[in-house]
Structures are given as C-alpha cells and as structure tokens.
Design a protein around this motif. Structure first.
Motif, PDB file in Angstrom:
ATOM      1  N   VAL A  60      28.221  15.169  29.293  1.00 30.12           N
ATOM      2  CA  VAL A  60      27.407  15.340  28.091  1.00 30.12           C
ATOM      3  C   VAL A  60      26.472  14.149  27.875  1.00 30.12           C
ATOM      4  CG1 VAL A  60      27.432  15.582  25.572  1.00 30.12           C
ATOM      5  CG2 VAL A  60      29.122  16.808  26.970  1.00 30.12           C
ATOM      6  N   ASP A  61      27.037  12.952  27.892  1.00 30.13           N
ATOM      7  CA  ASP A  61      26.277  11.778  27.473  1.00 30.13           C
ATOM      8  C   ASP A  61      25.404  11.179  28.567  1.00 30.13           C
ATOM      9  OD1 ASP A  61      27.330  10.180  24.610  1.00 30.13           O
ATOM     10  OD2 ASP A  61      28.203  12.071  25.215  1.00 30.13           O
ATOM     11  N   PHE A  62      25.605  11.604  29.800  1.00 32.93           N
ATOM     12  CA  PHE A  62      24.690  11.184  30.865  1.00 32.93           C
ATOM     13  C   PHE A  62      23.963  12.382  31.462  1.00 32.93           C
ATOM     14  CE2 PHE A  62      23.338  10.298  35.157  1.00 32.93           C
ATOM     15  CZ  PHE A  62      22.671   9.101  35.005  1.00 32.93           C
ATOM     16  N   ASP A  63      24.703  13.312  32.057  1.00 29.01           N
ATOM     17  CA  ASP A  63      24.060  14.424  32.771  1.00 29.01           C
ATOM     18  C   ASP A  63      23.153  15.245  31.868  1.00 29.01           C
ATOM     19  OD1 ASP A  63      25.456  13.611  34.994  1.00 29.01           O
ATOM     20  OD2 ASP A  63      26.970  15.185  34.875  1.00 29.01           O
TER      21      ASP A  63
ATOM     22  N   GLU B 135      23.758   3.490  31.175  1.00 30.87           N
ATOM     23  CA  GLU B 135      23.238   4.165  32.365  1.00 30.87           C
ATOM     24  C   GLU B 135      22.272   5.285  31.971  1.00 30.87           C
ATOM     25  OE1 GLU B 135      26.836   5.344  34.269  1.00 30.87           O
ATOM     26  OE2 GLU B 135      27.120   3.417  35.304  1.00 30.87           O
ATOM     27  N   ALA B 136      22.594   5.996  30.901  1.00 28.51           N
ATOM     28  CA  ALA B 136      21.695   7.054  30.422  1.00 28.51           C
ATOM     29  C   ALA B 136      20.374   6.461  29.944  1.00 28.51           C
ATOM     30  CB  ALA B 136      22.364   7.847  29.301  1.00 28.51           C
ATOM     31  N   GLU B 137      20.429   5.351  29.218  1.00 27.34           N
ATOM     32  CA  GLU B 137      19.201   4.676  28.776  1.00 27.34           C
ATOM     33  C   GLU B 137      18.322   4.312  29.977  1.00 27.34           C
ATOM     34  OE1 GLU B 137      21.054   2.322  24.870  1.00 27.34           O
ATOM     35  OE2 GLU B 137      20.055   1.221  26.482  1.00 27.34           O
TER      36      GLU B 137
ATOM     37  N   ARG C 128      25.964  -2.451  32.633  1.00 23.50           N
ATOM     38  CA  ARG C 128      26.847  -3.471  33.208  1.00 23.50           C
ATOM     39  C   ARG C 128      28.124  -3.668  32.393  1.00 23.50           C
ATOM     40  NH1 ARG C 128      21.763  -5.073  33.226  1.00 23.50           N
ATOM     41  NH2 ARG C 128      22.028  -6.345  31.364  1.00 23.50           N
ATOM     42  N   SER C 129      28.298  -2.868  31.350  1.00 21.03           N
ATOM     43  CA  SER C 129      29.472  -3.035  30.490  1.00 21.03           C
ATOM     44  C   SER C 129      30.761  -2.654  31.228  1.00 21.03           C
ATOM     45  CB  SER C 129      29.331  -2.167  29.234  1.00 21.03           C
ATOM     46  OG  SER C 129      30.500  -2.269  28.425  1.00 21.03           O
TER      47      SER C 129
END
Length: 222
Positions: free
Chosen positions: A90-93, A132-134, A121-122
């Motif tokens: 959900v939050d990336f794909d 990563e989504a950002e 990098r967290s």
C-alpha cells in the motif's frame, strides 16, 4: 485557466478533507478520484474511477483524462495491513503506481502525504518504506514534488486506534512543549494537512519540497 486534480486516498482521514477542499477550490474544474470504492459523494466536478490499485495505470490510461496536479493521501498501518509485505504494497507500491499513472496523464505537480521521520536509510521499517516511496516519487521527474511529513494526524478515524486516541487526547498539552527542532513532532489536524496541500499546489515552487509542521500550518493559513 481551469485545472484537473487527480486524487488517491480520498476515503482516508486526510483524503476526505482534501477531496472537499478540492471540490470547493475555484482552481479546479474537475476532480478525478482513483478509488477502490465509491467516495459516496455527488458533485458536478467529481469524476470517480473505481479500480484496483494494481491496475490503476491501465485504468487511468483508458480514461484518457489529462491531469495537472496529483494528490496522494494513500496510507495504512502495519497493524491494519496485517503484515510488513502488505504494508509495503500500500505505502510503496500503490503510491508509486499512482505517481507513474499521474505522470503519464500529464501531471506536473505531485503532492504526497508521508510521515515525520521518513527516510530510506531508517532502521525503522515504517519510516524506511515512507522514505523509499518519497524517493521513488521524486525520481519520476515531476516539476514539483511536495512531500508532507506530519507528526500525529489529528481527527476522527473510522477504525479504532487506542494508542493514537490516547496521544490525541494528550496533544493539547504536549504541543506547546514541542518547540524548536521538536516542533516537527507536533500533532496536526487532518484538515490542516489537506489545506496545506491545496495551497502548495498553487505555488510556483519547483523540485522536491519537504513540508513539516511549521510550513504546513503556514500554508494552511495562506
């Protein structure tokens, strides 16, 4: 000049306020919502595309809709998703799928609700996926990619989140204590985030712009 707004996540807390503000905004003559279920509203500006987020790029391409600004308020929790892989979906794909579809439809601005602490990098899974989504959205080459990183989002949710409810109750006392660098962790009303997104879309800023508590509050008041 009238514009078309493209929205994902309109059935969520921030997304619900965002949709209402976009429908009220004279800047937009069309508000196109990508959703898995109807938002349950009727409005002359509103167009719904009900589709699975796995295939939204194809669905949007078939609609032949030209977008100007894309707003993404997609997001879940690991608890609600059920697992880390489901959360990542959900939050990336879904976020990146929506961004690609928006870019292909002509959108030049992308406005994304992320979270404070987001970083690729967290060591914290939640924050890493958000970061990563950002990065993936920014890499698509929008003229402007606005990233909104709220702390605790305040508002009535449809699902029960006891820990968040307790924090919301404490925020009127905690917020004044969070000053200086700690101000970014203040709780912020969902409608303030939504108002800031609409205001940012009207700005001439270019590149990747990150908004935290102070800039969101300022934009919302503009």
């Amino acid at each position: 000049m009238t514009r078309t707004a493209l929205v994902a996540g309109a059935t969520g807390l921030v997304g619900g306020f965002l949709l209402k503000r976009l429908l009220d905004a004279p800047t937009y003559d069309r508000v196109v919502v990508i959703t898995r279920r109807s938002v349950g509203l009727s409005h002359p500006k509103l167009i719904e595309i009900v589709t699975d987020f796995e295939t939204l790029e194809l669905a949007l391409a078939k609609s032949a809709i030209h977008a100007d600004d894309a707003f993404c308020a997609l997001g879940t929790t690991i608890r609600k998703a059920g697992s880390q892989p489901a959360f990542h979906r959900v939050d990336f794909d879904y976020v990146v799928n929506f961004a690609r579809a928006a870019k292909a439809s002509g959108a030049t601005r992308f406005l994304l609700v992320s979270a404070i602490g987001a970083s690729a990098r967290s060591s914290i899974f939640y924050s890493r996926v958000k970061g990563e989504a950002e990065d993936a959205v920014a890499a698509l080459g929008f003229e402007a990619a606005h990233i909104f990183r709220p702390g605790l989002i305040l508002g009535e949710r449809g699902d029960r989140r006891p820990a968040e409810a307790a924090m919301m109750g404490a925020m009127p006392f905690l917020n004044p204590l969070l000053v200086g660098p700690a101000k970014i962790y203040r709780g912020i009303p969902a409608d303030t985030v939504a108002a800031a997104m609409v205001a940012a879309a009207a700005s001439s800023a270019r590149g990747r712009i990150v908004h935290t508590y102070a800039s969101m509050a300022s934009l919302a008041q503009a």
